[in-house]
Design a protein around this motif. Sequence first.
Motif, short mmCIF file in Angstrom:
data_model
loop_
_atom_site.label_atom_id
_atom_site.label_comp_id
_atom_site.label_asym_id
_atom_site.label_seq_id
_atom_site.Cartn_x
_atom_site.Cartn_y
_atom_site.Cartn_z
N ARG A 1 0.84 -1.21 0.00
CA ARG A 1 0.00 0.00 0.00
C ARG A 1 0.87 1.25 0.00
NH1 ARG A 1 -3.10 -2.36 4.05
NH2 ARG A 1 -4.66 -3.60 3.01
N PHE A 2 1.91 1.21 0.82
CA PHE A 2 2.83 2.34 0.92
C PHE A 2 3.51 2.59 -0.42
CE2 PHE A 2 7.23 3.72 1.72
CZ PHE A 2 6.97 4.95 2.32
N ASN A 3 3.96 1.50 -1.05
CA ASN A 3 4.64 1.64 -2.34
C ASN A 3 3.70 2.17 -3.41
OD1 ASN A 3 7.41 0.95 -2.05
ND2 ASN A 3 6.73 -1.07 -1.44
N ILE A 4 2.45 1.78 -3.36
CA ILE A 4 1.49 2.29 -4.35
C ILE A 4 1.36 3.81 -4.21
CG2 ILE A 4 -0.97 2.32 -4.98
CD1 ILE A 4 -1.03 -0.69 -4.44
N LYS A 5 1.32 4.26 -2.96
CA LYS A 5 1.22 5.72 -2.73
C LYS A 5 2.43 6.44 -3.32
CE LYS A 5 -1.44 5.62 1.53
NZ LYS A 5 -1.38 5.82 2.97
N ILE A 6 3.61 5.87 -3.08
CA ILE A 6 4.84 6.50 -3.58
C ILE A 6 4.82 6.51 -5.12
CG2 ILE A 6 7.38 6.35 -3.66
CD1 ILE A 6 6.53 6.94 -0.87
N ILE A 7 4.40 5.39 -5.71
CA ILE A 7 4.37 5.30 -7.18
C ILE A 7 3.42 6.35 -7.75
CG2 ILE A 7 3.64 3.84 -9.12
CD1 ILE A 7 4.81 1.45 -7.55
N ASN A 8 2.29 6.56 -7.11
CA ASN A 8 1.34 7.56 -7.60
C ASN A 8 1.96 8.97 -7.58
OD1 ASN A 8 -0.60 5.66 -8.12
ND2 ASN A 8 -1.60 5.88 -6.14
N GLN A 9 2.73 9.23 -6.54
CA GLN A 9 3.41 10.53 -6.47
C GLN A 9 4.47 10.63 -7.56
OE1 GLN A 9 2.58 13.22 -4.68
NE2 GLN A 9 0.85 11.94 -4.09
N LEU A 10 5.20 9.52 -7.74
CA LEU A 10 6.25 9.48 -8.76
C LEU A 10 5.64 9.73 -10.14
CD1 LEU A 10 9.25 8.72 -9.33
CD2 LEU A 10 8.44 6.43 -9.83
N TYR A 11 4.48 9.14 -10.36
CA TYR A 11 3.81 9.30 -11.64
C TYR A 11 3.47 10.78 -11.86
CZ TYR A 11 0.48 9.09 -15.38
OH TYR A 11 -0.15 9.31 -16.56
N GLU A 12 3.01 11.42 -10.79
CA GLU A 12 2.64 12.83 -10.91
C GLU A 12 3.88 13.70 -11.19
OE1 GLU A 12 -0.39 15.53 -8.37
OE2 GLU A 12 -0.79 13.43 -8.77
N ILE A 13 4.97 13.35 -10.53
CA ILE A 13 6.23 14.09 -10.77
C ILE A 13 6.63 13.94 -12.24
CG2 ILE A 13 8.71 14.14 -10.25
CD1 ILE A 13 7.96 13.18 -7.39
N GLU A 14 6.51 12.71 -12.75
CA GLU A 14 6.88 12.44 -14.14
C GLU A 14 6.02 13.26 -15.11
OE1 GLU A 14 6.19 8.41 -15.42
OE2 GLU A 14 7.79 8.57 -16.91
N ARG A 15 4.75 13.31 -14.81
CA ARG A 15 3.82 14.04 -15.67
C ARG A 15 4.18 15.53 -15.70
NH1 ARG A 15 -0.69 16.67 -15.27
NH2 ARG A 15 -0.73 16.49 -13.02
N LYS A 16 4.47 16.07 -14.51
CA LYS A 16 4.81 17.50 -14.45
C LYS A 16 6.13 17.78 -15.15
CE LYS A 16 2.42 18.69 -10.21
NZ LYS A 16 2.57 18.92 -8.78
N ALA A 17 7.10 16.88 -14.90
CA ALA A 17 8.43 17.10 -15.50
C ALA A 17 8.35 17.05 -17.02
CB ALA A 17 9.40 16.05 -14.98
N SER A 18 7.46 16.22 -17.54
CA SER A 18 7.39 16.07 -18.99
C SER A 18 6.86 17.34 -19.67
CB SER A 18 6.49 14.88 -19.36
OG SER A 18 5.16 15.20 -19.03
N GLN A 19 6.19 18.19 -18.88
CA GLN A 19 5.62 19.40 -19.48
C GLN A 19 6.60 20.57 -19.51
OE1 GLN A 19 2.24 19.82 -16.97
NE2 GLN A 19 1.07 18.24 -18.02
N LYS A 20 7.74 20.38 -18.82
CA LYS A 20 8.67 21.50 -18.75
C LYS A 20 10.03 21.08 -19.27
CE LYS A 20 6.38 23.85 -15.06
NZ LYS A 20 5.87 23.52 -13.78
N ALA A 21 10.46 21.74 -20.33
CA ALA A 21 11.71 21.34 -20.99
C ALA A 21 12.89 21.34 -20.01
CB ALA A 21 11.99 22.28 -22.15
N GLU A 22 12.92 22.32 -19.11
CA GLU A 22 14.07 22.43 -18.21
C GLU A 22 14.11 21.30 -17.18
OE1 GLU A 22 11.56 24.51 -18.35
OE2 GLU A 22 10.95 25.24 -16.37
N MET A 23 13.05 20.54 -17.11
CA MET A 23 13.01 19.45 -16.11
C MET A 23 13.19 18.07 -16.74
SD MET A 23 10.07 20.80 -13.58
CE MET A 23 10.33 19.67 -12.24
#
Lengths: 832, 108
Positions: free
Chosen positions: B6-28
């Motif tokens: 359960r804990f790992n699923i929560k972390i993965i969901n956050q990681l996914y969100e970070i990935e999504r945000k990073a993909s929208q910004k060239a500098e990231m």
Amino acid sequence: MSETINFAIDLGTTNSLIAKMNNGSVEVFKNPTGHKETLPSVVAFRNERIIIGDKAKEFIEKDPNNVFSAFKRKMGTSENFFVSSLGNFKSPVELSTLVLKELKNFVYTGEQIESVVITIPASFDTIQSNATKKAGYEAGFKEVTLLQEPIAASLAFANKNNENSSLQGQWLVYDLGGGTFDVALVKIIEGEMRVVDHEGDNYLGGVDFDNLLIQQCILPYIYSQGTFNGDLHKELRSAKGKYNSLYYLLLKKAEEVKIELTNKDTAEIEFEITDDNDKLHELYFSISKNEFENCIREKIEYSIQLIQSILERNNLSSLDLQEVIMIGGSTYIPLVKRLITEKLGIAVNTSVDPTTAVAIGAAYFAGSKTKSFAILDEQDKPFNSSNINIRTAYAKATNDKEEYFTAAITGEIENLLYRIIRNDGGYDSGLKKLAERISEMLPVVENTNNSFTFSVYDSSNNLVDIPYTPIEIVHGKYTVYGQPLPNDICIEIDDREENTTKLELIFEKNAILPLRKTILKEITKTIKRDQADSLIINVLEGNRYAVPSSCIPLGVIEINGKGLENDLVKGSDIEITLEISESRDLKIIALMLINDQEYSDVFNPSVRKVSLTKLKDEISTLLKQARKELNQFEKTEQFERAIAIQNILSDLEEAYSGVNELGEDDVTDEKYFWEERKRKLAQQLDITGKEQKLPALKEKYFSEKNFCERELKEENDTARLNRFETIIAHEKEYLGSNSIYSIQAKIKELEDLVWEVRRNKPYVIAHNYHYYASQPIENFKDQKKAQQFIQIGDKALERQNYEEVWVAISGLYHLLPDKIKDDDRIKGTGIG
Amino acid sequence: MNDSIRFNIKIINQLYEIERKASQKAEMHSIQRNIDRIKNMYEETGLFIHDPLGESYNETRTDCEAEIGGDAVQNLFISNVIKPIIYQKAGNSKNIIQRAVVIVESKT
């Protein structure tokens, strides 16, 4: 065969559940494809399929001509629903029947359910009740007993707490679900539990709270952050609105906030929106419990007004009531409990899961209710057999995202339905009419085996006995070269503690090509720029439990100090990516994270690369090992084995001098010859004396295992006991591998675990201290400092301050010279 | 499902969100390498993340929980992913331990 009914169904307006009383406890069954206990009471007729539950619910608003919900409200009326995709009508009874049939699939035990208790709202009249019974019979149940929902819920609470005393007198059952609200006054009259009065609102529940949160908290914030000229609320809720997609995202986010605020004071919400000036806003803000409560307070107060009207009608005051029993998911909201307690002054009981309470209570009732129809013996029961024959056709291996499946069916197929479910829960075809020829596009998950279950049902949704029809589709391509891996593919890494190297598994035997994996490893020695030392990435094929030198090298990258841009510092990371193509080419990419320097090379079986440095190191290690074993065999007078080792030793010496004669830039095939020779000698060395070493080693393993377990249990150390279980989890595999190395590694892991427990025991600490303190003083590098540590240790021992004793031990230990000289250390790979 | 998963699923969901945000910004974009590394580490432990963004959608997909936007219900595709699909390795196959939460729209 059980003589009580045992099975119970909560046939709800919004959600339905099925539960069973089993040996005194109740089990609520889960949806086999969703792992949820609730099945949304929604039926969809789309693309020649009948879909029931979550998937149907998604289409409620979008395809209202083919998707139906809340039909329970129409039970017992002449109102029918026109299904445009079918071109005919479905009655509420028929739709309820489909929900009941679907619930049968939740019962994983495969039992045929003949008798069942079905719950109905307190408001149901005789016609509505009979309609529910009819749905039960049409779903294939032979006996249907009805039970009012508030009574069922009360039973769940009474049985949970075993407090029948709390259900003396009268009480309220407050049911606030996702979309409906009901409240019932329940009383015991002449020893019988009865619903005396009830009230309700069919359009009050959790979904309304989510919408209020969007409307009153989220929308004002959006307006304050950007330029929105139009009616944002309308743009969100209109299907053609600019922000309609965002509306559904906000609904999900609002639901998450609502749940979070049940046990926290604030919750964060985050999303993006582009305003009318085309400016993208990343919005992130908090919503407090207070703000949320202000949004929904009016609605909760309205539900309390309904309670008050019941009390007034029955000339009751709050004091006349024992308690309020809370059911329905929305009663998790603290404000609901608080307002009821404050406004009515009645104690609130939330001791049973509000979502499953009705089903659980009904199952208690079913467990006490005897079946009334004649019970057949198992042998007499008609078996739902068939003369159906199925021939399937589909590609068993694919590289596509979905695969065409077709089947020819013979036999009596009239009125039968079929269904295909992917066993991981990711695909459900829904119920479809069985025909002489059927076909489906089956979606598959990449790089894995996809198993599907093909089932046939009769018109009552009972499973029909058909020949076993497995559907197995492997994703990943089988080509001439692309067969599964014949052996494990490993990388060689250092084992500094044991002063040797070992294998780490990268790709498992039988994995399907192509394969790709990235691992992060630590550099275990500093490689100075422009120095001759090197880091070796050695990829090998063989048994993961074997010694590295006995495996076939597939490819090696040697990162020499001479080619480095900066020093590689011990402890820094190296990212290694390994790719094996369908034609078995191996690509190694190594990226030094300390300086971003990248090395890569492609290897294939016909172009074998051998690192001379590595080869020399390996032969040197084998020589040391052979000499050690020779010594042992001679000591124990096992002369036959000693002779065998002596021969290996001579061959190894010959190989060593042969390799030493080769120059770094040698272009002949000789290094391959020596590499092959080394591998064979390593295998011989591994085998010699193995039959004698293995039993002793296994005995040592079991003795260490028992000792470790005993120590951990004595300490009642749950965390370490879990680690112990992990260590021994694959015992059968590594003991069966007959690999001396891997058994030794496991023994070492067990020893380390025991040491962690024992190291803090006073007598062990004292023993260790005495060992170091009694070393001749001239052995220490700094004798003055050693004296000081001994003084500290002696005093600490007297005071029984063991933490301080440890400080003394550590100090003394570090003042002793290193036992192992650098010359004895293997060069290794430099990767750990 | 145990607490650790359960804990790992929560972390993965956050990681996914970070990935999504990073993909929208060239500098990231350089962050992607670290994200991939974390995903690889999860794969080592038997947890696989699948992003269904852009994939087609219909009522047989029980690997996603969908909200359908717009007013058309044919030619559906996944236009937004709130949580990704997470599989757990079980022998030679995989089991879904988290269904994706997605927004679906019509291509037409």
